[in-house]
Design a protein around this motif. Structure first.
Motif, PDB file in Angstrom:
ATOM      1  N   ASP A   1       0.838  -1.211   0.000  1.00  0.00           N
ATOM      2  CA  ASP A   1       0.000   0.000   0.000  1.00  0.00           C
ATOM      3  C   ASP A   1       0.867   1.254   0.000  1.00  0.00           C
ATOM      4  O   ASP A   1       0.571   2.232  -0.672  1.00  0.00           O
ATOM      5  N   TRP A   2       1.944   1.210   0.765  1.00  0.00           N
ATOM      6  CA  TRP A   2       2.843   2.365   0.790  1.00  0.00           C
ATOM      7  C   TRP A   2       3.517   2.532  -0.569  1.00  0.00           C
ATOM      8  O   TRP A   2       3.586   3.640  -1.103  1.00  0.00           O
ATOM      9  N   LEU A   3       3.997   1.438  -1.130  1.00  0.00           N
ATOM     10  CA  LEU A   3       4.706   1.517  -2.404  1.00  0.00           C
ATOM     11  C   LEU A   3       3.802   2.031  -3.516  1.00  0.00           C
ATOM     12  O   LEU A   3       4.186   2.912  -4.276  1.00  0.00           O
ATOM     13  N   LEU A   4       2.598   1.511  -3.594  1.00  0.00           N
ATOM     14  CA  LEU A   4       1.690   1.874  -4.687  1.00  0.00           C
ATOM     15  C   LEU A   4       1.000   3.213  -4.484  1.00  0.00           C
ATOM     16  O   LEU A   4       0.861   3.993  -5.427  1.00  0.00           O
ATOM     17  N   ARG A   5       0.537   3.478  -3.268  1.00  0.00           N
ATOM     18  CA  ARG A   5      -0.291   4.670  -3.041  1.00  0.00           C
ATOM     19  C   ARG A   5       0.270   5.654  -2.021  1.00  0.00           C
ATOM     20  O   ARG A   5      -0.317   6.717  -1.801  1.00  0.00           O
ATOM     21  N   GLY A   6       1.347   5.277  -1.356  1.00  0.00           N
ATOM     22  CA  GLY A   6       1.892   6.163  -0.337  1.00  0.00           C
ATOM     23  C   GLY A   6       1.110   6.119   0.958  1.00  0.00           C
ATOM     24  O   GLY A   6       1.212   7.025   1.778  1.00  0.00           O
ATOM     25  N   GLU A   7       0.334   5.056   1.175  1.00  0.00           N
ATOM     26  CA  GLU A   7      -0.490   4.937   2.380  1.00  0.00           C
ATOM     27  C   GLU A   7       0.156   3.981   3.374  1.00  0.00           C
ATOM     28  O   GLU A   7       0.639   2.927   2.998  1.00  0.00           O
ATOM     29  N   GLY A   8       0.151   4.373   4.625  1.00  0.00           N
ATOM     30  CA  GLY A   8       0.707   3.526   5.671  1.00  0.00           C
ATOM     31  C   GLY A   8       2.209   3.669   5.795  1.00  0.00           C
ATOM     32  O   GLY A   8       2.809   4.633   5.330  1.00  0.00           O
ATOM     33  N   LEU A   9       2.795   2.665   6.423  1.00  0.00           N
ATOM     34  CA  LEU A   9       4.226   2.659   6.677  1.00  0.00           C
ATOM     35  C   LEU A   9       4.986   2.036   5.512  1.00  0.00           C
ATOM     36  O   LEU A   9       4.438   1.238   4.753  1.00  0.00           O
TER      37      LEU A   9
ATOM     38  N   ARG B   1      12.129  -0.426  11.834  1.00  0.00           N
ATOM     39  CA  ARG B   1      11.078   0.084  12.725  1.00  0.00           C
ATOM     40  C   ARG B   1      11.331   1.540  13.073  1.00  0.00           C
ATOM     41  O   ARG B   1      10.408   2.353  13.111  1.00  0.00           O
ATOM     42  N   LEU B   2      12.595   1.879  13.306  1.00  0.00           N
ATOM     43  CA  LEU B   2      12.928   3.277  13.592  1.00  0.00           C
ATOM     44  C   LEU B   2      12.606   4.173  12.402  1.00  0.00           C
ATOM     45  O   LEU B   2      12.098   5.287  12.564  1.00  0.00           O
ATOM     46  N   ARG B   3      12.887   3.689  11.193  1.00  0.00           N
ATOM     47  CA  ARG B   3      12.549   4.464   9.997  1.00  0.00           C
ATOM     48  C   ARG B   3      11.035   4.658   9.890  1.00  0.00           C
ATOM     49  O   ARG B   3      10.567   5.716   9.496  1.00  0.00           O
ATOM     50  N   ASN B   4      10.281   3.618  10.246  1.00  0.00           N
ATOM     51  CA  ASN B   4       8.823   3.734  10.240  1.00  0.00           C
ATOM     52  C   ASN B   4       8.363   4.812  11.213  1.00  0.00           C
ATOM     53  O   ASN B   4       7.496   5.629  10.890  1.00  0.00           O
ATOM     54  N   VAL B   5       8.940   4.824  12.404  1.00  0.00           N
ATOM     55  CA  VAL B   5       8.579   5.825  13.403  1.00  0.00           C
ATOM     56  C   VAL B   5       8.958   7.219  12.909  1.00  0.00           C
ATOM     57  O   VAL B   5       8.173   8.172  13.040  1.00  0.00           O
TER      58      VAL B   5
ATOM     59  N   TYR C   1       9.173   8.202   9.836  1.00  0.00           N
ATOM     60  CA  TYR C   1       8.238   8.547   8.768  1.00  0.00           C
ATOM     61  C   TYR C   1       6.895   8.987   9.359  1.00  0.00           C
ATOM     62  O   TYR C   1       6.304   9.974   8.910  1.00  0.00           O
ATOM     63  N   LEU C   2       6.412   8.275  10.363  1.00  0.00           N
ATOM     64  CA  LEU C   2       5.161   8.660  11.015  1.00  0.00           C
ATOM     65  C   LEU C   2       5.270  10.036  11.656  1.00  0.00           C
ATOM     66  O   LEU C   2       4.351  10.856  11.556  1.00  0.00           O
ATOM     67  N   LEU C   3       6.399  10.304  12.310  1.00  0.00           N
ATOM     68  CA  LEU C   3       6.600  11.622  12.919  1.00  0.00           C
ATOM     69  C   LEU C   3       6.621  12.714  11.852  1.00  0.00           C
ATOM     70  O   LEU C   3       6.061  13.797  12.052  1.00  0.00           O
ATOM     71  N   PHE C   4       7.248  12.439  10.724  1.00  0.00           N
ATOM     72  CA  PHE C   4       7.275  13.394   9.627  1.00  0.00           C
ATOM     73  C   PHE C   4       5.849  13.684   9.149  1.00  0.00           C
ATOM     74  O   PHE C   4       5.469  14.841   8.975  1.00  0.00           O
ATOM     75  N   GLN C   5       5.038  12.633   8.967  1.00  0.00           N
ATOM     76  CA  GLN C   5       3.656  12.816   8.535  1.00  0.00           C
ATOM     77  C   GLN C   5       2.857  13.607   9.562  1.00  0.00           C
ATOM     78  O   GLN C   5       2.074  14.489   9.202  1.00  0.00           O
ATOM     79  N   LEU C   6       3.059  13.297  10.840  1.00  0.00           N
ATOM     80  CA  LEU C   6       2.350  14.021  11.894  1.00  0.00           C
ATOM     81  C   LEU C   6       2.738  15.497  11.915  1.00  0.00           C
ATOM     82  O   LEU C   6       1.882  16.374  12.096  1.00  0.00           O
ATOM     83  N   ASN C   7       4.010  15.793  11.737  1.00  0.00           N
ATOM     84  CA  ASN C   7       4.453  17.184  11.700  1.00  0.00           C
ATOM     85  C   ASN C   7       3.826  17.938  10.537  1.00  0.00           C
ATOM     86  O   ASN C   7       3.431  19.099  10.674  1.00  0.00           O
ATOM     87  N   GLU C   8       3.732  17.272   9.375  1.00  0.00           N
ATOM     88  CA  GLU C   8       3.089  17.916   8.225  1.00  0.00           C
ATOM     89  C   GLU C   8       1.621  18.196   8.513  1.00  0.00           C
ATOM     90  O   GLU C   8       1.104  19.263   8.196  1.00  0.00           O
ATOM     91  N   ARG C   9       0.932  17.245   9.115  1.00  0.00           N
ATOM     92  CA  ARG C   9      -0.486  17.428   9.452  1.00  0.00           C
ATOM     93  C   ARG C   9      -0.667  18.527  10.488  1.00  0.00           C
ATOM     94  O   ARG C   9      -1.608  19.315  10.408  1.00  0.00           O
ATOM     95  N   MET C  10       0.229  18.559  11.480  1.00  0.00           N
ATOM     96  CA  MET C  10       0.157  19.604  12.504  1.00  0.00           C
ATOM     97  C   MET C  10       0.335  20.991  11.885  1.00  0.00           C
ATOM     98  O   MET C  10      -0.376  21.928  12.242  1.00  0.00           O
ATOM     99  N   ALA C  11       1.274  21.103  10.961  1.00  0.00           N
ATOM    100  CA  ALA C  11       1.501  22.389  10.298  1.00  0.00           C
ATOM    101  C   ALA C  11       0.262  22.812   9.513  1.00  0.00           C
ATOM    102  O   ALA C  11      -0.138  23.981   9.540  1.00  0.00           O
ATOM    103  N   LEU C  12      -0.365  21.880   8.821  1.00  0.00           N
ATOM    104  CA  LEU C  12      -1.574  22.180   8.064  1.00  0.00           C
ATOM    105  C   LEU C  12      -2.713  22.582   8.991  1.00  0.00           C
ATOM    106  O   LEU C  12      -3.442  23.543   8.718  1.00  0.00           O
ATOM    107  N   LEU C  13      -2.862  21.880  10.100  1.00  0.00           N
ATOM    108  CA  LEU C  13      -3.897  22.240  11.070  1.00  0.00           C
ATOM    109  C   LEU C  13      -3.639  23.611  11.672  1.00  0.00           C
ATOM    110  O   LEU C  13      -4.576  24.387  11.894  1.00  0.00           O
TER     111      LEU C  13
END
Length: 121
Positions: A61-69, A86-90, A92-104
């Motif tokens: 899902d991540w590879l095809l659509r950019g969804e998930g880890l 696992r650290l890279r996954n974390v 990446y999640l933090l990066f996504q959260l920061n982007e969402r926080m900035a948008l909010l």
């Protein structure tokens, strides 16, 4: 993020060269992968399938659509991910959260400005 960018991120996360990545897909040279990474070609179904077979820990899902880890979770039978992945996954999640926080925050600022304008009238 487009698939070209995700492929580059995957290669970086796997800490291998583009040539090594191409060889893992059964390619002798890296030209096809280089063309995909630079947007000159789009990956075909068989290329995506080869990636997922060569790297079963990659989340389709991540590879095809950019969804998930980027990598599958631990409870997945074919995951076999390392602590580093696992650290890279974390990260990446933090990066996504920061982007969402900035948008909010931007949305919040706009709403406050509109509310202030309405109250000023």
């Amino acid at each position: 993020m487009n698939i070209h960018t995700r492929l580059q991120e995957l290669i970086d996360a796997l800490d291998i060269s583009v040539l090594e990545f191409a060889r893992q897909l059964g390619e002798r040279r890296g030209e096809k992968v280089y063309h995909i990474l630079h947007g000159r070609l789009k990956p075909r179904y068989d290329t995506i399938e080869k990636i997922l077979l060569a790297y079963p820990q990659v989340n389709a899902d991540w590879l095809l659509r950019g969804e998930g880890l980027m990598f599958k979770t631990l409870d997945s039978p074919s995951a076999a991910i390392t602590t580093e992945e696992r650290l890279r996954n974390v990260e990446y999640l933090l990066f996504q959260l920061n982007e969402r926080m900035a948008l909010l925050q931007q949305t919040n600022d706009l709403l406050r400005a509109e509310l202030a304008a309405l109250n000023a009238k």
